[in-house]
Design a protein around this motif. Structure first.
Motif, PDB file in Angstrom:
ATOM      1  N   PRO A 110      32.444 -22.542 -56.489  1.00 58.58           N
ATOM      2  CA  PRO A 110      33.016 -23.712 -57.427  1.00 58.58           C
ATOM      3  C   PRO A 110      31.428 -24.373 -57.953  1.00 58.58           C
ATOM      4  CG  PRO A 110      32.955 -23.839 -54.687  1.00 58.58           C
ATOM      5  CD  PRO A 110      32.960 -21.929 -55.053  1.00 58.58           C
ATOM      6  N   ALA A 111      30.620 -23.182 -57.824  1.00 54.42           N
ATOM      7  CA  ALA A 111      29.035 -24.126 -57.813  1.00 54.42           C
ATOM      8  C   ALA A 111      28.957 -23.363 -59.636  1.00 54.42           C
ATOM      9  CB  ALA A 111      28.165 -22.960 -57.432  1.00 54.42           C
ATOM     10  N   ARG A 112      30.004 -22.963 -59.898  1.00 53.79           N
ATOM     11  CA  ARG A 112      30.780 -23.239 -61.921  1.00 53.79           C
ATOM     12  C   ARG A 112      30.391 -24.627 -62.645  1.00 53.79           C
ATOM     13  NH1 ARG A 112      32.551 -16.948 -63.358  1.00 53.79           N
ATOM     14  NH2 ARG A 112      33.021 -18.186 -65.191  1.00 53.79           N
ATOM     15  N   ALA A 113      30.509 -25.421 -62.131  1.00 48.81           N
ATOM     16  CA  ALA A 113      31.013 -26.312 -62.027  1.00 48.81           C
ATOM     17  C   ALA A 113      29.405 -27.137 -62.598  1.00 48.81           C
ATOM     18  CB  ALA A 113      31.938 -27.304 -60.910  1.00 48.81           C
ATOM     19  N   VAL A 114      28.781 -26.601 -61.946  1.00 50.41           N
ATOM     20  CA  VAL A 114      27.137 -27.242 -62.850  1.00 50.41           C
ATOM     21  C   VAL A 114      26.627 -26.132 -63.377  1.00 50.41           C
ATOM     22  CG1 VAL A 114      27.373 -28.977 -61.040  1.00 50.41           C
ATOM     23  CG2 VAL A 114      25.978 -26.898 -60.518  1.00 50.41           C
ATOM     24  N   ASP A 115      25.454 -26.683 -64.472  1.00 53.71           N
ATOM     25  CA  ASP A 115      24.903 -25.925 -64.874  1.00 53.71           C
ATOM     26  C   ASP A 115      23.641 -25.381 -63.450  1.00 53.71           C
ATOM     27  OD1 ASP A 115      25.749 -26.435 -67.087  1.00 53.71           O
ATOM     28  OD2 ASP A 115      24.420 -28.221 -68.072  1.00 53.71           O
ATOM     29  N   CYS A 116      23.727 -23.776 -64.481  1.00 55.51           N
ATOM     30  CA  CYS A 116      22.630 -23.254 -63.526  1.00 55.51           C
ATOM     31  C   CYS A 116      21.051 -23.619 -64.082  1.00 55.51           C
ATOM     32  CB  CYS A 116      23.093 -21.737 -63.851  1.00 55.51           C
ATOM     33  SG  CYS A 116      21.586 -20.153 -62.305  1.00 55.51           S
TER      34      CYS A 116
ATOM     35  N   THR B 279      19.081  -9.286 -69.337  1.00 56.32           N
ATOM     36  CA  THR B 279      19.193  -8.118 -69.922  1.00 56.32           C
ATOM     37  C   THR B 279      20.877  -9.028 -70.427  1.00 56.32           C
ATOM     38  OG1 THR B 279      20.436  -7.294 -68.249  1.00 56.32           O
ATOM     39  CG2 THR B 279      18.501  -5.813 -69.228  1.00 56.32           C
ATOM     40  N   GLY B 280      20.748 -10.067 -70.137  1.00 52.12           N
ATOM     41  CA  GLY B 280      22.197 -11.077 -70.427  1.00 52.12           C
ATOM     42  C   GLY B 280      23.182 -10.024 -69.530  1.00 52.12           C
ATOM     43  N   ARG B 281      23.200  -9.070 -69.006  1.00 51.84           N
ATOM     44  CA  ARG B 281      23.960  -9.124 -68.006  1.00 51.84           C
ATOM     45  C   ARG B 281      25.064 -10.433 -67.545  1.00 51.84           C
ATOM     46  NH1 ARG B 281      25.211  -6.907 -63.203  1.00 51.84           N
ATOM     47  NH2 ARG B 281      23.428  -6.808 -62.468  1.00 51.84           N
ATOM     48  N   GLN B 282      25.886 -10.400 -66.964  1.00 47.30           N
ATOM     49  CA  GLN B 282      26.741 -10.978 -66.562  1.00 47.30           C
ATOM     50  C   GLN B 282      26.795 -11.376 -64.682  1.00 47.30           C
ATOM     51  OE1 GLN B 282      30.535 -12.936 -68.105  1.00 47.30           O
ATOM     52  NE2 GLN B 282      29.547 -13.344 -70.123  1.00 47.30           N
ATOM     53  N   LEU B 283      26.658 -12.037 -64.302  1.00 46.20           N
ATOM     54  CA  LEU B 283      26.581 -11.713 -63.064  1.00 46.20           C
ATOM     55  C   LEU B 283      28.381 -12.041 -61.961  1.00 46.20           C
ATOM     56  CD1 LEU B 283      23.504 -12.748 -62.200  1.00 46.20           C
ATOM     57  CD2 LEU B 283      23.732 -10.876 -62.116  1.00 46.20           C
ATOM     58  N   PRO B 284      28.249 -11.862 -61.138  1.00 42.57           N
ATOM     59  CA  PRO B 284      29.866 -11.689 -60.668  1.00 42.57           C
ATOM     60  C   PRO B 284      29.965 -13.261 -59.578  1.00 42.57           C
ATOM     61  CG  PRO B 284      28.951  -9.904 -59.509  1.00 42.57           C
ATOM     62  CD  PRO B 284      27.811 -10.383 -60.973  1.00 42.57           C
ATOM     63  N   GLN B 285      28.656 -13.347 -59.086  1.00 44.47           N
ATOM     64  CA  GLN B 285      28.329 -14.519 -58.081  1.00 44.47           C
ATOM     65  C   GLN B 285      27.306 -15.432 -58.810  1.00 44.47           C
ATOM     66  OE1 GLN B 285      30.588 -15.515 -55.609  1.00 44.47           O
ATOM     67  NE2 GLN B 285      30.905 -13.941 -55.829  1.00 44.47           N
ATOM     68  N   PRO B 286      27.823 -16.544 -58.928  1.00 51.45           N
ATOM     69  CA  PRO B 286      26.088 -17.447 -59.061  1.00 51.45           C
ATOM     70  C   PRO B 286      25.410 -17.002 -58.852  1.00 51.45           C
ATOM     71  CG  PRO B 286      27.635 -18.491 -57.613  1.00 51.45           C
ATOM     72  CD  PRO B 286      27.935 -17.416 -57.527  1.00 51.45           C
ATOM     73  N   HIS B 287      23.865 -17.503 -59.678  1.00 46.82           N
ATOM     74  CA  HIS B 287      22.958 -17.719 -58.608  1.00 46.82           C
ATOM     75  C   HIS B 287      22.447 -18.969 -57.258  1.00 46.82           C
ATOM     76  CE1 HIS B 287      21.140 -15.984 -62.348  1.00 46.82           C
ATOM     77  NE2 HIS B 287      20.404 -15.375 -61.912  1.00 46.82           N
ATOM     78  N   PRO B 288      21.463 -18.383 -56.336  1.00 46.52           N
ATOM     79  CA  PRO B 288      21.588 -19.106 -55.302  1.00 46.52           C
ATOM     80  C   PRO B 288      20.937 -20.623 -55.161  1.00 46.52           C
ATOM     81  CG  PRO B 288      20.124 -17.402 -54.564  1.00 46.52           C
ATOM     82  CD  PRO B 288      20.989 -16.784 -55.883  1.00 46.52           C
ATOM     83  N   GLN B 289      20.492 -20.573 -57.486  1.00 48.32           N
ATOM     84  CA  GLN B 289      19.800 -22.502 -57.095  1.00 48.32           C
ATOM     85  C   GLN B 289      20.654 -22.593 -57.820  1.00 48.32           C
ATOM     86  OE1 GLN B 289      18.391 -18.900 -58.261  1.00 48.32           O
ATOM     87  NE2 GLN B 289      15.950 -19.020 -58.076  1.00 48.32           N
ATOM     88  N   ARG B 290      21.601 -22.375 -58.276  1.00 50.44           N
ATOM     89  CA  ARG B 290      22.924 -23.110 -58.768  1.00 50.44           C
ATOM     90  C   ARG B 290      23.637 -23.578 -57.809  1.00 50.44           C
ATOM     91  NH1 ARG B 290      26.227 -20.452 -63.860  1.00 50.44           N
ATOM     92  NH2 ARG B 290      26.757 -22.135 -64.427  1.00 50.44           N
ATOM     93  N   VAL B 291      24.100 -22.521 -57.086  1.00 45.74           N
ATOM     94  CA  VAL B 291      25.002 -22.958 -55.139  1.00 45.74           C
ATOM     95  C   VAL B 291      24.095 -24.281 -54.784  1.00 45.74           C
ATOM     96  CG1 VAL B 291      26.124 -22.681 -53.293  1.00 45.74           C
ATOM     97  CG2 VAL B 291      25.864 -20.291 -55.246  1.00 45.74           C
ATOM     98  N   SER B 292      23.187 -24.300 -54.659  1.00 48.92           N
ATOM     99  CA  SER B 292      22.031 -25.043 -53.997  1.00 48.92           C
ATOM    100  C   SER B 292      22.546 -26.490 -54.820  1.00 48.92           C
ATOM    101  CB  SER B 292      20.399 -24.440 -54.041  1.00 48.92           C
ATOM    102  OG  SER B 292      19.579 -26.330 -53.013  1.00 48.92           O
ATOM    103  N   ALA B 293      21.950 -26.676 -56.188  1.00 47.95           N
ATOM    104  CA  ALA B 293      22.198 -28.464 -57.635  1.00 47.95           C
ATOM    105  C   ALA B 293      23.701 -28.020 -56.998  1.00 47.95           C
ATOM    106  CB  ALA B 293      22.074 -27.360 -58.649  1.00 47.95           C
ATOM    107  N   TRP B 294      24.378 -27.263 -56.778  1.00 52.34           N
ATOM    108  CA  TRP B 294      25.832 -27.596 -56.842  1.00 52.34           C
ATOM    109  C   TRP B 294      25.882 -28.153 -55.461  1.00 52.34           C
ATOM    110  CZ3 TRP B 294      29.106 -25.818 -52.895  1.00 52.34           C
ATOM    111  CH2 TRP B 294      30.943 -25.283 -53.260  1.00 52.34           C
ATOM    112  N   ALA B 295      25.549 -27.803 -54.340  1.00 56.12           N
ATOM    113  CA  ALA B 295      26.335 -28.854 -53.001  1.00 56.12           C
ATOM    114  C   ALA B 295      25.528 -30.322 -52.876  1.00 56.12           C
ATOM    115  CB  ALA B 295      25.747 -27.975 -52.018  1.00 56.12           C
TER     116      ALA B 295
END
Length: 101
Positions: free
Chosen positions: A23-29, A45-61
């Motif tokens: 659900p954290a993908r609902a906000v910008d990272c 490298t631009g490689r996509q990650l399977p899970q969001p960064h902790p900063q994104r999860v924090s911003a979403w919360a």
């Protein structure tokens, strides 16, 4: 090549298709700059990650839940004795995850 000319996808279907995403993908990272509903990526490298960064999860919360520890409303950053925190309290993150479930 097929050109789609139908109506846009209803938001209810769009939500169900995104149900498998964090659900954290609902906000910008704030870390890598990934836009809402796009996966986080490595800045080098631009490689996509399977899970969001902790900063994104924090911003979403921060945008979705009240903090039971420091008693702040959504969108207000958490604090420790008046000093702003870089991330949210763990209890606020748990509250956001419980709300999203």
């Amino acid at each position: 090549m097929t050109i789609h000319t139908g109506a846009p996808m209803p938001e209810s279907l769009r939500h169900q298709m995104r149900a498998t995403q964090h659900p954290a993908r609902a906000v910008d990272c704030p870390h890598c700059g990934a836009h809402a509903h796009r996966p986080c990526h490595l800045r080098t490298t631009g490689r996509q990650l399977p899970q969001p960064h902790p900063q994104r999860v924090s911003a979403w919360a921060q945008t979705t839940a009240c903090c039971p520890e420091c008693q702040v409303e959504p969108t207000v950053p958490c604090h420790d004795e008046g000093r702003a925190r870089a991330t949210v309290h763990h209890r606020r993150q748990q509250e956001a995850e419980a709300t999203a479930a």
